[in-house]
Every structure is written in C-alpha cells, then in structure tokens.
Design a protein around this motif. Structure first.
Motif, PDB file in Angstrom:
ATOM      1  N   ARG A 264      -2.176   0.091 -10.493  1.00 50.79           N
ATOM      2  CA  ARG A 264      -3.260   0.952 -11.000  1.00 50.79           C
ATOM      3  C   ARG A 264      -4.408   1.023  -9.997  1.00 50.79           C
ATOM      4  O   ARG A 264      -5.044   2.061  -9.845  1.00 50.79           O
ATOM      5  N   GLY A 265      -4.658  -0.085  -9.322  1.00 46.82           N
ATOM      6  CA  GLY A 265      -5.714  -0.092  -8.305  1.00 46.82           C
ATOM      7  C   GLY A 265      -5.437   0.872  -7.162  1.00 46.82           C
ATOM      8  O   GLY A 265      -6.345   1.263  -6.439  1.00 46.82           O
ATOM      9  N   MET A 266      -4.166   1.231  -7.013  1.00 48.36           N
ATOM     10  CA  MET A 266      -3.804   2.195  -5.952  1.00 48.36           C
ATOM     11  C   MET A 266      -3.453   3.558  -6.537  1.00 48.36           C
ATOM     12  O   MET A 266      -2.866   4.404  -5.851  1.00 48.36           O
TER      13      MET A 266
ATOM     14  N   TRP B 156       0.025   3.585  -2.799  1.00 50.66           N
ATOM     15  CA  TRP B 156      -1.048   4.577  -2.675  1.00 50.66           C
ATOM     16  C   TRP B 156      -0.499   5.902  -2.145  1.00 50.66           C
ATOM     17  O   TRP B 156      -0.871   6.980  -2.625  1.00 50.66           O
TER      18      TRP B 156
ATOM     19  N   ALA C 236       1.148   7.774  -4.811  1.00 52.73           N
ATOM     20  CA  ALA C 236       0.189   8.438  -5.700  1.00 52.73           C
ATOM     21  C   ALA C 236      -0.385   9.690  -5.033  1.00 52.73           C
ATOM     22  O   ALA C 236      -0.445  10.756  -5.631  1.00 52.73           O
ATOM     23  N   ARG C 237      -0.797   9.533  -3.776  1.00 52.23           N
ATOM     24  CA  ARG C 237      -1.415  10.682  -3.114  1.00 52.23           C
ATOM     25  C   ARG C 237      -0.449  11.863  -3.038  1.00 52.23           C
ATOM     26  O   ARG C 237      -0.839  13.010  -3.255  1.00 52.23           O
TER      27      ARG C 237
ATOM     28  N   GLN D 148      -1.823  -4.294 -12.492  1.00 47.37           N
ATOM     29  CA  GLN D 148      -3.182  -4.063 -11.987  1.00 47.37           C
ATOM     30  C   GLN D 148      -3.171  -3.610 -10.532  1.00 47.37           C
ATOM     31  O   GLN D 148      -3.944  -2.740 -10.140  1.00 47.37           O
ATOM     32  N   ILE D 149      -2.299  -4.221  -9.737  1.00 43.50           N
ATOM     33  CA  ILE D 149      -2.247  -3.835  -8.320  1.00 43.50           C
ATOM     34  C   ILE D 149      -1.898  -2.350  -8.196  1.00 43.50           C
ATOM     35  O   ILE D 149      -2.524  -1.605  -7.440  1.00 43.50           O
TER      36      ILE D 149
ATOM     37  N   ASP E 171      -9.094   1.272  -6.190  1.00 39.38           N
ATOM     38  CA  ASP E 171      -9.878   0.470  -7.143  1.00 39.38           C
ATOM     39  C   ASP E 171      -9.650  -0.997  -6.799  1.00 39.38           C
ATOM     40  O   ASP E 171      -8.668  -1.612  -7.202  1.00 39.38           O
TER      41      ASP E 171
ATOM     42  N   GLN F 298      -8.355  10.458  -3.419  1.00 41.69           N
ATOM     43  CA  GLN F 298      -7.123  11.119  -3.889  1.00 41.69           C
ATOM     44  C   GLN F 298      -5.898  10.286  -3.615  1.00 41.69           C
ATOM     45  O   GLN F 298      -5.064  10.659  -2.781  1.00 41.69           O
TER      46      GLN F 298
ATOM     47  N   SER G 204       0.819  -1.219   0.000  1.00 42.48           N
ATOM     48  CA  SER G 204       0.000   0.000   0.000  1.00 42.48           C
ATOM     49  C   SER G 204       0.849   1.264   0.000  1.00 42.48           C
ATOM     50  O   SER G 204       0.310   2.368  -0.136  1.00 42.48           O
TER      51      SER G 204
END
Lengths: 515, 515
Positions: free
Chosen positions: A476-478, A420, A423-424, A473-474, B470, B466, A417
């Motif tokens: 992109r999901g985050m 994520w 990304a944030r 995929q993992i 997904d 944000q 994680s």
C-alpha cells in the motif's frame, strides 16, 4: 538530430518499443530525446534491479529486446544481479549505460568507475560509442547482437548523447540460429531407437509449444523420457500442451530422476550440474555409465532440430497432450501444499507465472499441470530478487494477459520497489507473497552442507521474523492494493477478486515454512 | 577448527567485532562458525546494498573495519554501489565473499560468475583463499590491508570454509600513515605567509576535530580561508568546534567560492572537479591563475601535517570556535528551508547525521552550524541509496549516540529494507524522509545540461508521484514506527518524541520540491 535522438530513433526502427529506465544527470539528453520518438515507451523503475529484471521478463514474453537506461557504473552495478539471470536465460537485452562526457573521464569525478569491468562481467556484446554520427549505427549493432539471446551493452558518453550530427541507422537483419546437421540427427535417431533407457533434456526454445510438441511425438514413438531443464527461461504448459517435468533443484532429486539412464540427449540444454557444492558430493549429475549426446547446442535452432528428428523417428505420431484437470479448492489454514492448490484451481487462461516462490513453491508444478494453458518464467541464474521485476516486464509485454507473481518473502525484499512501477503503469499483476518469515531454503541448506551445529547467531541470520514483514503495508505504501490471507478460503477469494480487477494487487499469504 | 572458524577467530583477534551479512548456501559454514566466536556480532540485512553501506557507516564512526558476508558474485554485485561510496570515503571494509567450492568452479553452475571482475572494480586489496590452513593468515592480511582506508576482498571458496585444519592467525600491526616531509611544510608555510589569496581544502582526517583545530589556528594566524571537500566521509562540527564550509556541489558554486584565489593548498583532499560534465563547461574547477599545492596526499597523515604546520605559522594562536546558536522553531507548512530549521533547533548533543537529503538538504549546513557538537556522514561517491544503510552502521558502532538519517525519497527506495535491520537491532535511528515526490535533482540537471525541451515522457521519468510513496506504511511494514509531518510544528513534535524513545522511528516529511 543529436546523438541521443539518433540512438532512440534507431532502437525504434530496430523493433525496440520499451525502455525501462532509472536515469541520472549524464542521461538527461537521452531522457529528453524520448519525446522525439513516439514509438518508444519509457517505463520508470525506482531501482536498477527492477529495470534489468523487467527487461528480462519483457523479452522472455515478447521475443524481442527491450532497452534499459542505466546511470554510469554505480547505477549499472545495481542492475547486474538480474542481468546475471538474463544471461542465464539467454534473454536479449540492450543496455544503454550513460557515462561521463569523454573529456570528463580523466578527472576522476565521484561517480567515475571501471565500466568495462562491469560490461565484461555480463558477457555478451559491448561497445562504447565515440561520436554522435556513429551512435545510431552502434545502436543497430547492439540490437542485432542481442537478438541471439545475449546482453548487449552500449556505453553512451554524455557528449556523444548531446552532440549534434546524429544519424539514425537502418536495422540490421537478425541472423538465423545455426541449424543442426543431418548427420547429428541420424546419430541421435540411432540412440533413440536403441531401446536403452534414454532421457531427452529440453532447454531454451525447446520448452515452448513447437519444441514440446515435437519432443512429445519423439517420446510417444520411441519410449524415451522427457525432462525440461531445472530453470527454464520460459516454459509453456497446461491443458492442451505436452506435459514435461523439470529436473529437480537438489542434486539428489536429479540423481533419482536419472536413475539407470544410459543416454542423455541434450536439446538446447546443458548437462545437469549441482546448484551448489556439498562436502563429498558430486558436482556433475550425469550418472556414471550414461552417455551424453548433444542434439542441439544452447543457442542453436533446437526447435527445428526436434521437428526434423520427430519426422525421422515419429512420422505420423501425435504428441501426448495434458488433459484439463484442476485440484479442488481446499479449505483451512494455509499450508505449503494447499496454497498451490488454490492457484491450480483458479489459474486463468493465458496466465503468465513469474515464479520465485522457492521452497514454498515446491508443489506448484503438480497442482497447475492441468490448469488452462499458461507460461512459467523461472529464476534462471539463482540471483534472487527476480520475480517482481520479471512480472513487471511480462505485463508490459503482454498487457492483455494476467500475470501472476509467486514470490518468496526474502527474495521479494531485494527489488520490492517493482510494486511501485506496477502501480504507476497499472499493470495486471497479481502478486502472491509466500510469507514464511524465513530464508527457508537456507535452513535446509545449513543442514545439507553438514553445518548442523548451528547456534542462535547462525539461526538468526536465516530468520525473517523479529520483526515480521507486513507486505500489505509495504504494498500500500507503494500504491498497490493489498490484502492478507491466512486460510485457503481467504486466498481463493482474494486471488479471484484480484484477477477480476484491472491493475496490480498483492496478497500477503502467511504460509508456514516447509522446513 | 575448520576454515570458517579460523577466519572468524582471526577477524575477532584483529579487532573486527561486527559482520553485516546476507548469506547464501555457499556461506553456511561461515554462518555456523559465528557461534564459535562470541566477540563477533552478526547483523542480518535483507539486501547486500544495506550490508555494505552499513559496513561503511560503521567504520566511519568506529575507525576500524566491519566485515561483510556476501553470497558469490551475484550477491556481491548488489553491494557494489555502496562499496563505491566506501571507496570514495576511504573507508576500511573487509568483504568476505563466499564462492563455490574449488572443484565446483569448473561446472558453470547457475550462480557462477567472474568474481575477479567485481573485486577489481572495487579497487583495494583482493585475495582468494586456497586452503583452510591459510585462510586465517589471509584474514589477518585483509584486515591490515583495509586499515589504510581501503576495501579488502577475501574470496572464500566453500571447501576452504568447511575444510578442517584451520589456524587462527595473529593480528598484523597497522602500518602508520605516511608523514609529510618538513621541506613540504616549509614550502606551504611560505605560501601561507605570502599574503596572496589562499584557500586550504580539507579532506580525509582533516575534517575531524584535531585537523579542524589545527587548520583553524592556521587560518586565524595567516588569514587563509578554509573549505572542506564537497562530500567528506565524516565531518565533526557544531558548537565548540571550528566551523568550516564545504565546497558546493555545483561547479558554479565552487567557482564562486574560489573567486580570485591564487593558491589552493590541498590537505588530504583532491583538487575540485565538477560532479558531472556540462556542454561547454569546465571539468576542473581550480581557477585559472591559481596554483595548487599539496600539503598532504589523500591517505597520508594529514592531521599530523596540519598540526606541525600550525606550529610553524600559528604558534600560540588559538582556533576560532563556533558559538552555540540555534534557529527558532518555525511554524506553518513545511518548506525546503523550515524543515532544516526544525532539525537545527532540536538536534541533540552528540548526534550522528547520515545525510542523503540531496536537494532538500541544501540549508542543513547553515541551520545546524551552531547546534551542539555532531558528526555528519555524507554521500561520498554519488551512488544513491547510502543514507539508510550508513545510518544502520553508525548506530551499530555508536549505540549510545542518537543517529539522524536525513534521507531523500527517491534515494531511500534503493535500500529501503535497511529499515527492517533498524527494527531488528532496535537501533536508535530517527529517519526523516524528505518526500518531495520527485527526483528533484534531475529536474534541475535536465535544465542545466541544456536539455530544456523536455516533453511529457521525459518529465514522467523524473517524477515520483503517481502513485505517491507513503513512507509511513512502508516503514510500518518493516517494523519501524512511523508518522507523517506536513507542518513544521508536526515535524518538531514528532522529531522530539522520536529522540526520547529508544529504537528507530521514521518521519515522512512532505516537503515541496525546491525545483
């Protein structure tokens, strides 16, 4: 001013600018107080192992601690693995561990647990704040305690946090590291001049530029050989810096590297030991007949010691610097070697590498040796799941530098994680997953420990296929853009493109297992 | 026979059929030995929090322990959060914690840490095996120690594992639970007959069929009110069983539920306390003027006590059983209520619900009350990240029953790799992610603790948008088929379809936050 506000105000005044956080109810006043102190940035992670690993990566690059915010004992336990790595890295970290209000501790509420056992496990410094009026002073002491390269645990009961009467405390000046006596330098100089086969083992601050330059001068003048410890917290390397090989991971490699060595000089490093025990094999790897000499204890001012030693034995001698040199861009399906050549060919100036590539990364030190100057942060304590969080922290500390996370697949899943948070916070991290669909290191170790007769059940426990992990995929999901590379050309194109764009990107590199 | 083989042989003979594992080098002989004992199944998880949570879920359903295999202290720490939940659930778990070989403990190798601090934190029983000849006996004792509903930690040094001369030990008969004295039953019977407002609080085994039936007879005969503890390890419910409400999560709810109650009879449960402390609010929730009476301590034979008590006060009285009743299938965009109606409308016979829906699941007890008979496993210790691993363990224990995991988004991310184990083992788990893109419970708690003046930094730490997570892509990346539902119709269609097919499926249900 309540206790939480005094605490955060004091952290800011003591130089703490970031708080990596995964809060819960008992931390709500701390969370609310963050907005009263503009200098402290809050960074949310979705798991405490990301919080603590990010704090480790941040401090390795910023040379000052970040704070963490953890939710009671059951939140702290999730952060312990990366605190173990931080302890082994001698990283300063200030943990703020929320706890139940003092009057609530006695009723054995569901989240109650023995926090002292956990803070004890991390080593370092621990205090439980008892009043809003004193929590500021506690925070100043926590930062000072961490500064020497320790974990400082400040347990914050909720009523101390919400209580009024908080007082921000003045920062406490950082104690300088202990310096090495002249007599020790003279003894070591004697060893270096003996002409006998000698290795100087560099650890801690000695793997940074000043230490490396001094050590290189010493080696150039006396003919001793230099090694860095197996897992440095941070090593500066590349073109224009002295090149120093690290000791190997396997006992056999170290024994080969130290063949016929008569003197081992420890410069901020411990004498080498085997990572694991194996039936009938030695744990301590200093060869028979080799004398160990301590130039500088771990935690002392090893850089100063090396510079003074260089002035004794290498007056006027210049360090030997690595020339710029890159591998050619390879082609064809990815192999355990050619992916490292891609990285070496394209590594940008000033990169920070968070290296948890494990078996897949065996060739990385060779293929990046002559790349532009960069930092490497390694897995110091062996607790896997460090690479992605450390990359988060390094990118928060150094927003203008490209961060490259070289990450083994199995280890990635421990703290996935972290993507994520990348990304944030729109962090400039390019992650390359070395997806060999196995705990490859365990396949090797299964044989090495002598457990050869493994059947299908044993093999299944070392196998990450069935099903294959699809990191595209993992990611992109985050919220992290991602691509897959199966050839060297694809990896090169995707890696170069990722470095061009701001923000995070992940490359799922399908690399066959070495073993 | 080496130590590892003797250990696993003994586990099998003592009734342990599954070992949830995430091994490392120091556990390689244990891994190799698994193939010598056909009765023990190895199940790989990609993170220790999944290992321990699965062991908890398994034992809640199988009524006997699974073993775990953990890699030294730094591996064990990752499993502690779900061991905390298992401890609060009084679940039997046998942890096998690999450690360095005895002679390697002294060299402070990178993964060395204070394992005793960690085993102490879990409570329960701990032993460090010292010889291959005695590790079988240690294992038999570990299983016996766990059987009462405790965590048993067996620390296994690598040299004990690989050493020859292992001896499998005979199983140790399980000690019966302590029974309640007749005099206690007589005293409680007196209370029940007093005519004063009385609540019987059911915990432990009392929330299973036999306990519920006895309690219901008592209630029917005497007019007392029944509640189950807030977070039962396992509660059997649905059509044909007595319906018992759980005490609420919030202190205010409990105070309302216990209004004017004069006697609180504790049947395998502790007196209620507030989950967290709040400024100026009580921690203990037994009302003033209400006397607490212990019918059966936690861990004693509460079922036997309730049945004997029923024979005293409710001779010939039948329990009151829940009639079958389901909500109508709703339509329109998903809401915090209508998704629970979909589950209630479609819940299959014999389902096992692993419930970590948190705020989103507020209505689930109401909408499933009249559904076909099912089990619910709840978050006993408040350490989030339990739902998916417990679903894994429940599905391994009960392969012929449908497992439904109702899982909040934020908590899901703690142990998300459980999805991969569901795929590998082809487990019949239908996961519904309640994706409200927030730590919604903390938004509520931020206000409840009185920290209303939250600014943008505080709010950002409670927000999971944000970027949006997904879960469809995340699940597919781990080999689990997945779909997204934004309306009640979509959820109903996807949920029904998932139950038809063998193997795991995930539904990413976009549900607005309650708060």
């Amino acid at each position: 001013m309540n206790g939480a506000q005094a605490l955060i105000r004091t952290l800011a005044d003591s130089g703490v600018e970031v708080c990596f956080a995964n809060p819960g109810t008992s931390e709500m006043h701390f969370v609310a107080a963050l907005d009263t102190v503009p200098e402290v940035r809050g960074v949310l992670a979705l798991f405490e192992g990301v919080v603590t690993g990010a704090a480790d990566g941040y401090a390795r690059m910023a040379d000052r601690p970040a704070a963490t915010l953890l939710h009671l004992g059951p939140g702290m336990v999730n952060g312990l693995a990366n605190l173990h790595n931080a302890r082994r890295a001698h990283t300063p970290v200030v943990n703020v561990i929320g706890d139940h209000a003092t009057h609530h501790k006695t009723v054995d509420a569901p989240l109650e647990s023995d926090i002292d056992a956990l803070t004890g496990w991390t080593g370092g410094w621990t205090r439980t704040s008892t009043a809003a009026a004193s929590v500021g002073a506690d925070a100043a002491e926590a930062v000072a305690a961490a500064a020497g390269g320790r974990i400082a645990n400040l347990v914050l009961p909720a009523d101390v946090s919400w209580g009024e009467g908080g007082v921000a405390a003045q920062p406490i000046p950082v104690q300088p590291r202990s310096t090495v006596e002249d007599s020790v330098l003279a003894e070591i100089a004697e060893v270096l001049r003996s002409g006998e086969s000698t290795v100087v083992l560099l650890g801690g601050g000695a793997t940074r530029e000043r230490g490396l330059r001094a050590a290189s001068r010493i080696a150039a003048a006396t003919g001793v050989k230099l090694f860095a410890e197996t897992f440095p917290a941070r090593i500066e390397r590349g073109a224009g810096l002295p090149a120093v090989d690290r000791l190997g991971y396997l006992a056999e490699q170290v024994q080969w590297q130290l063949t016929d060595v008569r003197h081992l000089v420890l410069a901020g490093a411990k004498a080498p030991v085997s990572f694991f025990a194996y039936p009938g094999k030695a744990s301590e790897l200093t060869p028979d007949g080799c004398a160990a000499h301590t130039l500088a204890e771990v935690g002392s001012d090893v850089v100063d010691a090396l510079e003074r030693l260089a002035d004794l034995v290498a007056k006027g001698v210049e360090p030997l610097l690595q020339a710029e040199s890159r591998p050619a861009l390879p082609s064809g399906p990815l192999t355990p070697q050619n992916w490292t050549e891609v990285i070496g060919a394209l590594l940008p100036e000033g990169a920070i590498i968070s290296d948890e590539a494990n078996t897949s990364g065996l060739m990385i030190p060779m293929t990046t040796a002559g790349a532009p100057r960069h930092d490497v942060l390694t897995l110091t304590g062996g607790a896997i799941g460090q690479g992605l969080p450390v990359a988060v922290g390094a990118a928060v500390a150094c927003p203008d530098r490209p961060v490259i996370c070289l990450q083994a697949d199995g280890s990635a899943m421990y703290t996935i994680s972290a993507l994520w948070t990348m990304a944030r916070e729109n962090l400039n991290v390019t992650t390359v997953i070395l997806n060999n669909r196995a705990y490859a290191i365990l396949r090797m170790e299964l044989t090495r420990v002598g457990a050869e007769a493994a059947g299908p059940k044993a093999k299944a426990l070392l196998d990450l296929a069935q099903p294959d992990l699809d990191f595209v995929q993992i990611a992109r999901g985050m919220g992290v853009s991602a691509t897959r590379a199966t050839t060297a050309e694809e990896l090169a194109e995707q890696f170069a493109a990722a470095l061009e764009r701001p923000g995070p990107h992940l490359i799922d590199a399908i690399v066959p297992s070495l073993i």
